[in-house]
Design a protein around this motif. Structure first.
Motif, PDB file in Angstrom:
ATOM      1  N   ILE B 157      15.318  36.836  27.543  1.00  0.00           N
ATOM      2  CA  ILE B 157      15.596  38.268  27.371  1.00  0.00           C
ATOM      3  C   ILE B 157      16.275  38.478  26.024  1.00  0.00           C
ATOM      4  O   ILE B 157      15.980  39.414  25.284  1.00  0.00           O
ATOM      5  CB  ILE B 157      16.502  38.804  28.494  1.00  0.00           C
ATOM      6  CG1 ILE B 157      15.802  38.742  29.827  1.00  0.00           C
ATOM      7  CG2 ILE B 157      16.908  40.243  28.211  1.00  0.00           C
ATOM      8  CD1 ILE B 157      16.700  39.124  30.973  1.00  0.00           C
ATOM      9  N   GLY B 158      17.183  37.578  25.722  1.00  0.00           N
ATOM     10  CA  GLY B 158      17.874  37.682  24.449  1.00  0.00           C
ATOM     11  C   GLY B 158      17.156  36.928  23.350  1.00  0.00           C
ATOM     12  O   GLY B 158      17.798  36.399  22.448  1.00  0.00           O
ATOM     13  N   PHE B 159      15.834  36.895  23.409  1.00  0.00           N
ATOM     14  CA  PHE B 159      15.077  36.115  22.434  1.00  0.00           C
ATOM     15  C   PHE B 159      15.311  36.625  21.019  1.00  0.00           C
ATOM     16  O   PHE B 159      15.517  35.860  20.087  1.00  0.00           O
ATOM     17  CB  PHE B 159      13.591  36.172  22.790  1.00  0.00           C
ATOM     18  CG  PHE B 159      12.729  35.415  21.840  1.00  0.00           C
ATOM     19  CD1 PHE B 159      11.877  36.073  20.967  1.00  0.00           C
ATOM     20  CD2 PHE B 159      12.776  34.053  21.810  1.00  0.00           C
ATOM     21  CE1 PHE B 159      11.082  35.365  20.094  1.00  0.00           C
ATOM     22  CE2 PHE B 159      11.993  33.332  20.926  1.00  0.00           C
ATOM     23  CZ  PHE B 159      11.135  33.988  20.074  1.00  0.00           C
ATOM     24  N   TRP B 160      15.263  37.950  20.875  1.00  0.00           N
ATOM     25  CA  TRP B 160      15.585  38.519  19.578  1.00  0.00           C
ATOM     26  C   TRP B 160      17.083  38.809  19.574  1.00  0.00           C
ATOM     27  O   TRP B 160      17.520  39.956  19.707  1.00  0.00           O
ATOM     28  CB  TRP B 160      14.792  39.807  19.364  1.00  0.00           C
ATOM     29  CG  TRP B 160      13.331  39.550  19.215  1.00  0.00           C
ATOM     30  CD1 TRP B 160      12.744  38.687  18.320  1.00  0.00           C
ATOM     31  CD2 TRP B 160      12.272  40.123  19.948  1.00  0.00           C
ATOM     32  NE1 TRP B 160      11.380  38.717  18.470  1.00  0.00           N
ATOM     33  CE2 TRP B 160      11.061  39.595  19.456  1.00  0.00           C
ATOM     34  CE3 TRP B 160      12.218  41.080  20.975  1.00  0.00           C
ATOM     35  CZ2 TRP B 160       9.819  39.955  19.965  1.00  0.00           C
ATOM     36  CZ3 TRP B 160      10.985  41.439  21.473  1.00  0.00           C
ATOM     37  CH2 TRP B 160       9.805  40.878  20.968  1.00  0.00           C
ATOM     38  N   TYR B 161      17.845  37.733  19.404  1.00  0.00           N
ATOM     39  CA  TYR B 161      19.278  37.822  19.661  1.00  0.00           C
ATOM     40  C   TYR B 161      20.047  38.544  18.577  1.00  0.00           C
ATOM     41  O   TYR B 161      21.220  38.819  18.730  1.00  0.00           O
ATOM     42  CB  TYR B 161      19.877  36.433  19.866  1.00  0.00           C
ATOM     43  CG  TYR B 161      19.626  35.487  18.727  1.00  0.00           C
ATOM     44  CD1 TYR B 161      18.580  34.587  18.788  1.00  0.00           C
ATOM     45  CD2 TYR B 161      20.409  35.504  17.585  1.00  0.00           C
ATOM     46  CE1 TYR B 161      18.335  33.721  17.746  1.00  0.00           C
ATOM     47  CE2 TYR B 161      20.166  34.643  16.551  1.00  0.00           C
ATOM     48  CZ  TYR B 161      19.124  33.752  16.630  1.00  0.00           C
ATOM     49  OH  TYR B 161      18.869  32.903  15.604  1.00  0.00           O
ATOM     50  N   GLU B 162      19.379  38.791  17.439  1.00  0.00           N
ATOM     51  CA  GLU B 162      20.126  39.460  16.373  1.00  0.00           C
ATOM     52  C   GLU B 162      20.455  40.902  16.733  1.00  0.00           C
ATOM     53  O   GLU B 162      21.374  41.477  16.178  1.00  0.00           O
ATOM     54  CB  GLU B 162      19.337  39.443  15.060  1.00  0.00           C
ATOM     55  CG  GLU B 162      19.509  38.150  14.286  1.00  0.00           C
ATOM     56  CD  GLU B 162      18.213  37.411  14.160  1.00  0.00           C
ATOM     57  OE1 GLU B 162      17.197  37.992  14.571  1.00  0.00           O
ATOM     58  OE2 GLU B 162      18.206  36.285  13.681  1.00  0.00           O
ATOM     59  N   ASP B 163      19.695  41.444  17.674  1.00  0.00           N
ATOM     60  CA  ASP B 163      19.955  42.816  18.091  1.00  0.00           C
ATOM     61  C   ASP B 163      20.945  42.793  19.248  1.00  0.00           C
ATOM     62  O   ASP B 163      20.711  42.158  20.260  1.00  0.00           O
ATOM     63  CB  ASP B 163      18.630  43.453  18.531  1.00  0.00           C
ATOM     64  CG  ASP B 163      18.788  44.934  18.777  1.00  0.00           C
ATOM     65  OD1 ASP B 163      17.751  45.606  18.852  1.00  0.00           O
ATOM     66  OD2 ASP B 163      19.925  45.413  18.894  1.00  0.00           O
ATOM     67  N   ASP B 164      22.048  43.506  19.101  1.00  0.00           N
ATOM     68  CA  ASP B 164      23.101  43.489  20.122  1.00  0.00           C
ATOM     69  C   ASP B 164      22.620  43.994  21.470  1.00  0.00           C
ATOM     70  O   ASP B 164      23.059  43.519  22.513  1.00  0.00           O
ATOM     71  CB  ASP B 164      24.277  44.357  19.683  1.00  0.00           C
ATOM     72  CG  ASP B 164      25.264  43.546  18.887  1.00  0.00           C
ATOM     73  OD1 ASP B 164      26.131  44.148  18.233  1.00  0.00           O
ATOM     74  OD2 ASP B 164      25.151  42.316  18.906  1.00  0.00           O
ATOM     75  N   ASP B 165      21.726  44.980  21.457  1.00  0.00           N
ATOM     76  CA  ASP B 165      21.260  45.534  22.732  1.00  0.00           C
ATOM     77  C   ASP B 165      20.564  44.473  23.560  1.00  0.00           C
ATOM     78  O   ASP B 165      20.718  44.412  24.779  1.00  0.00           O
ATOM     79  CB  ASP B 165      20.292  46.696  22.478  1.00  0.00           C
ATOM     80  CG  ASP B 165      21.034  47.918  21.985  1.00  0.00           C
ATOM     81  OD1 ASP B 165      20.422  48.748  21.300  1.00  0.00           O
ATOM     82  OD2 ASP B 165      22.235  48.024  22.291  1.00  0.00           O
ATOM     83  N   ASN B 166      19.777  43.633  22.900  1.00  0.00           N
ATOM     84  CA  ASN B 166      19.071  42.583  23.635  1.00  0.00           C
ATOM     85  C   ASN B 166      20.067  41.618  24.245  1.00  0.00           C
ATOM     86  O   ASN B 166      19.920  41.172  25.379  1.00  0.00           O
ATOM     87  CB  ASN B 166      18.131  41.816  22.701  1.00  0.00           C
ATOM     88  CG  ASN B 166      17.075  42.722  22.123  1.00  0.00           C
ATOM     89  OD1 ASN B 166      16.877  43.823  22.625  1.00  0.00           O
ATOM     90  ND2 ASN B 166      16.415  42.267  21.084  1.00  0.00           N
ATOM     91  N   VAL B 167      21.095  41.300  23.468  1.00  0.00           N
ATOM     92  CA  VAL B 167      22.088  40.359  23.984  1.00  0.00           C
ATOM     93  C   VAL B 167      22.805  40.956  25.192  1.00  0.00           C
ATOM     94  O   VAL B 167      23.048  40.283  26.191  1.00  0.00           O
ATOM     95  CB  VAL B 167      23.099  40.006  22.874  1.00  0.00           C
ATOM     96  CG1 VAL B 167      24.236  39.206  23.436  1.00  0.00           C
ATOM     97  CG2 VAL B 167      22.399  39.246  21.776  1.00  0.00           C
ATOM     98  N   ARG B 168      23.092  42.235  25.091  1.00  0.00           N
ATOM     99  CA  ARG B 168      23.773  42.874  26.211  1.00  0.00           C
ATOM    100  C   ARG B 168      22.897  42.895  27.443  1.00  0.00           C
ATOM    101  O   ARG B 168      23.373  42.705  28.573  1.00  0.00           O
ATOM    102  CB  ARG B 168      24.190  44.291  25.826  1.00  0.00           C
ATOM    103  CG  ARG B 168      25.697  44.433  25.774  1.00  0.00           C
ATOM    104  CD  ARG B 168      26.122  45.796  25.303  1.00  0.00           C
ATOM    105  NE  ARG B 168      26.202  45.832  23.851  1.00  0.00           N
ATOM    106  CZ  ARG B 168      25.755  46.836  23.123  1.00  0.00           C
ATOM    107  NH1 ARG B 168      25.177  47.862  23.675  1.00  0.00           N
ATOM    108  NH2 ARG B 168      25.870  46.802  21.821  1.00  0.00           N
ATOM    109  N   ALA B 169      21.602  43.133  27.233  1.00  0.00           N
ATOM    110  CA  ALA B 169      20.695  43.126  28.380  1.00  0.00           C
ATOM    111  C   ALA B 169      20.637  41.743  28.998  1.00  0.00           C
ATOM    112  O   ALA B 169      20.635  41.602  30.227  1.00  0.00           O
ATOM    113  CB  ALA B 169      19.296  43.564  27.937  1.00  0.00           C
TER     114      ALA B 169
END
Lengths: 176, 630, 107
Positions: B157-169
């Motif tokens: 889910i956090g594959f594109w980890y540079e984006d904070d939203d993805n990390v939060r998800a």
């Protein structure tokens, strides 16, 4: 005889009070000498003539004289009297007096706990003192002599270097 | 032949190992070959095993392959061993085959991504863990696979980890499923303490013998297992993580959050069905959760504008159907729906991925349109997938699996009218939102231009999955149409059939017609409101009452808001207050106090003679005082 | 010996006198800021302790009291000589007899 004892004690105490409250150095010293003489009188009353003699000769005669000499060297003068007056404010007495009062009370209580005993006021002759001194207390005598030697050497050493320092100062002052 | 089942799990792990260790030296092509190929080999072995199982089933209907002893501590000695029975065969084949096709799709879809090696490595790790989960002989090994898929879900889910939203998800998904995982772990402990074993068949036998129906222990064990299943399968009340998990790449959503990982909860309950039979209250709760979730999620799916979020809510809703089936005691019906759902949901996600990539990362349905001419293969396969999702009658596999569940809702001993009505309402809503997607995306006038057309590596999986979405239903048909019960017969060795109250023939026909026509009604409504007269829809939604309901359904019935207020805010507040860490304060306080003490004591070394004399006097007073006192 | 002999001085009185002199010496040490006066107060204390020894010796009619007094005297002499030499040094360094200025051994 007993009245003499109490009178001498009062004199000693009064003189000592004048020592610690005095502003002039030499006056204080002389008051102390008076106190020493009074204490010598007490010694005599208690039957210790040898101790009385020593008190007068050595304590009042040698040690206090040494004190007077050094005091003269340091040349106090009226300036020091004024300084002492500045320093001896009434407020400064409060704390130490309280403490010493407590100490006095404690000592008084400790010392009077025993039963009421009296001293017989018979004289202990110098002869008896001498025989005990060079008998059981011989080692103490030798140690005292070593102590005096140490004091002598120390004082001489300090005075020597003090003299050298003063010379250097004077020469340094002369050169400029 | 069965001796090779260990290869099924070993090959994806080998793929992961190769990619993790040596992947940076491989070309992009090499990476996808290893990544998809390892799973492909695994799929081949699983198909061969399945065929072997059908024609030459092992004695007792089950085959166990112990691999090695995991550990031996006191009386606790779990063994790494794989267990193959009818349920395992179905799960393994579905998981391996669908995974392979999704990875084949990814080899083109993710071809230009920077982290493609990382992607395939994590996907291989995931497939391996999922297969371990499904083939596990004891609950501890199952839990290992369970945790493994949770980890890979987080990583992907956090594959594109540079984006904070993805990390939060990703964090949200992991934390919420963790709640379920903890419940499951406590359930495992309870089972081990009372039944002395974690071997699944052993547990089921011991429980059936030791715990009478309705016993307290069975209740708690089943409830805790349900907790774990609810977390992983995104059902009420732990369903809030799945819509946000769409932040990952589309193949991830297709594989993990549609076809396989989220169905792990269904598999778990089906595996431990004896415990649920012994705890009827919990089983009733399963049915209730399933029914409530399917309605809730279907309503939310109707209001979403992001195509992937529609599919996410749809997944939650369809798993609700599976839970409903489990709650009714229709274990094989749930697995049947799992199988068809895996095919058509993966298909829908892959199709959505083509649309999104083709329009240049456009997720908004309202900005799509008229794509059926530009992306024909995608259109037809997506249409088939949506039809299967909506359970259009007779031709789609979804119809047969959903109809089976609805029929069981009416006829099962544990069924009731309300459960059936909920399922039917859900079917209407499903048809509605599924074809809303189709009409908005593929019909009407084109609003955005298509940047690129997909190639063969994308079309082949789409076509294969479309075919499977159509034909896989024919193995289990309702009695009213034709007495085909291949699937449930196949599963009867490991999953007992559901106890049904007999119904009369006319009633059966009515139920069948209802199940057939309601989705069609949904499709017609979708056509009317979203293609023919879209103005009506916007006017209707514009009205204040409707708008607030729309908003309420859009935010997932307010669960996120509720959890935020109930749990997240107090926790963050407490953490902020404890920023100074009052426990740490004890240690820092000790050090500070010592420093203060030292500072104050060093004040006594003033060098002033009169102070020293004062000290001596005080000491004397004290000493003489001691003499007085003592 | 039974009872108090006539014309005798109670030992406690003598000890009290010694204690008073000692306490006066302590006060002097605590109060005075000129180092010569501090040294003088120390001498008062030494003298007072000598008096206490003599009183005790007179009580028991033993020469030991006087012997202790002799030792105290020797100590006082040595101490005064070295002390005064140090005072001269302090004066030559600090140019003042203020005892508060000799606080270089600060902690």
């Amino acid at each position: 005889m007993t009245y003499a004892f109490y009178i001498a004690s009062l004199v000693a105490i009064a003189a000592t009070v004048r020592v610690i409250t005095g502003t002039h150095a030499v006056h204080a010293l002389l008051y102390f000498v008076v106190s020493l003489l009074a204490v010598a009188t007490i010694f005599l009353i208690l039957g210790a003539p040898f101790a009385a003699a020593l008190e007068v000769i050595i304590y009042a005669g040698a040690i206090m004289v040494l004190f007077v000499f050094v005091m003269m060297m340091l040349n106090p003068g009226p300036r020091s009297v004024r300084r002492e007056q500045q320093w001896l404010t009434p407020g400064i007495w409060v704390g130490p007096v309280i403490l010493t009062a407590i100490l006095m009370a404690e000592l008084a209580w400790v010392l009077t706990r025993g039963g009421d005993t009296g001293s017989s006021m018979e004289t202990v002759t110098p002869r008896a003192v001498g025989m005990t001194l060079f008998g059981p207390y011989l080692l103490g005598v030798e140690m005292a002599s070593v102590l005096l030697l140490a004091g002598l050497v120390g004082a001489y050493h300090l005075a020597y270097h003090l003299g050298r320092r003063r010379e250097r100062e004077r020469e340094g002052g002369k050169e400029t | 032949m069965f001796e090779f089942i260990w290869l099924i799990t070993a090959m994806p792990f080998a793929g992961f190992a190769i990619l993790a260790l040596a992947g940076s030296r491989l070309s992009r092509r090499g990476v996808s070959v290893i990544g998809a190929g390892s799973v492909g080999l695994s799929a081949v072995v699983s198909i061969l095993t399945g065929v072997n199982y059908i024609f030459q089933s092992p004695p007792g209907g089950a085959y166990t392959q112990p691999l090695w002893n995991w550990l031996a501590v006191g009386g606790f000695a779990p063994v790494i061993s794989l267990y193959l029975d009818a349920l395992s065969v179905v799960m393994v084949v579905v998981v391996a085959v669908v995974s392979f096709f999704i990875l084949l799709y990814s080899s083109e879809h993710m071809a230009r991504e920077e982290g493609v090696r990382r992607f395939f490595a994590y996907m291989d790790l995931f497939v391996g863990s999922m297969l371990v989960l499904v083939l596990a002989d004891n609950l501890l090994l199952l839990y290992l696979g369970w945790e493994g898929v949770g980890l890979c879900s987080y990583l992907l889910i956090g594959f594109w980890y540079e984006d904070d939203d993805n990390v939060r998800a990703a964090n949200k998904a992991f934390i919420i499923t963790r709640i379920g995982d903890t419940a499951l772990a406590i359930g495992l402990l309870l089972l081990f303490v009372h039944l002395d074993t974690l071997n699944i068949q052993g547990i089921l036998a011991a429980a059936a013998w030791q715990w009478t129906g309705g016993s307290n222990l069975a209740f708690w064990a089943a409830l805790l297992i349900l907790g774990g299943a609810v977390g992983k399968s995104a059902q009420l009340p732990l369903q809030t993580w799945l819509p946000d998990a769409m932040a990952g790449p589309t193949p991830v959503s297709a594989l993990i959050h549609a076809a396989t990982m989220v169905t792990a909860g269904v598999y778990l309950i089906a595996r431990t069905h004896v415990l649920f039979t012994l705890a009827p209250l919990v089983q009733g709760l399963v049915a209730f959760i399933g029914a409530a979730t399917l309605l809730l999620a279907a309503a939310s799916a109707l209001t979403q504008w992001d195509i992937k979020r529609v599919l996410a809510y749809s997944t939650i809703s369809q798993i609700g159907y599976m839970f409903l089936a489990l709650g009714l005691g229709a274990w094989s019906a749930a697995i049947f729906h799992f199988m068809t759902h895996a095919f058509f949901k993966a298909l829908l996600f892959l199709g959505a991925g083509v649309i999104i990539a083709g329009l240049g990362d456009e997720h908004d349905l309202h900005k799509m349109g008229g794509l059926r001419r530009k992306l024909p293969v995608t259109f037809w396969t997506f249409l088939i997938g949506a039809a299967s999702l909506a359970a259009l009658p007779l031709v789609t596999a979804g119809f047969y699996s959903k109809d089976l569940i609805l029929f069981t809702a009416w006829t099962s001993e544990r069924g009731s009218f309300w459960l059936w009505a909920a399922g039917l309402a859900g079917a209407f809503l499903t048809g509605l939102y599924a074809f809303r997607m189709v009409f908005l995306a593929f019909f009407g006038e084109a609003k955005s231009a298509v940047a690129e057309r997909p190639g063969r590596a994308i079309h082949v999986p789409l076509i294969v999955l479309a075919v499977l979405s159509l034909v896989s239903g024919f193995i289990q048909m309702p009695a009213a149409i034709a007495p085909v019960t291949v699937f449930s017969d196949f599963m009867s060795a490991s999953l007992p059939p559901v106890k049904m109250v007999p119904v009369s023939w006319p009633l059966e026909i009515i139920l069948l017609l209802a199940a057939a026509l309601v989705p069609v009604a949904g499709v017609i409504f979708a056509w009317w409101f979203f293609l023919y007269r879209p103005g009506l829809t916007t006017a209707f939604v514009g009205r204040p009452a409707a708008a607030s309901i729309h908003r309420f359904w859009f935010i997932g019935w307010g669960f996120d808001v509720l959890y935020n207020a109930l749990f997240v805010r107090p926790f963050v507040w407490a953490a902020r207050i404890n920023r100074g860490d009052f426990v740490d304060l004890i240690y820092r306080g000790t050090a500070w106090f010592s420093a203060q003490l030292a500072a104050s004591l060093s004040g006594t070394q003033s060098g002033m003679i009169r102070r020293y004399a004062l000290g001596i006097t005080l000491g004397t007073i004290f000493a003489v005082g001691l003499v007085l006192v003592l | 010996m039974n009872g108090i002999p006539p014309h005798s001085i109670p030992t406690e009185h003598g000890l009290i006198v010694a204690a008073v002199l000692f306490v006066l010496g302590v006060t002097g040490v605590l109060i005075r800021r000129d180092i010569l006066f501090v040294l003088l107060s120390l001498e008062i204390m030494l003298n007072a302790s000598g008096l206490a020894f003599i009183v005790a010796g007179a009580r028991w009619l033993q020469p030991d009291g006087q012997i202790m007094f002799i030792f105290i005297l020797a100590v006082a002499a040595a101490e005064v000589s070295v002390g005064l030499a140090l005072i001269l040094w302090m004066y030559s360094w600090n140019r003042t007899l203020d005892v508060d200025c000799a606080s270089k051994m600060r902690g």
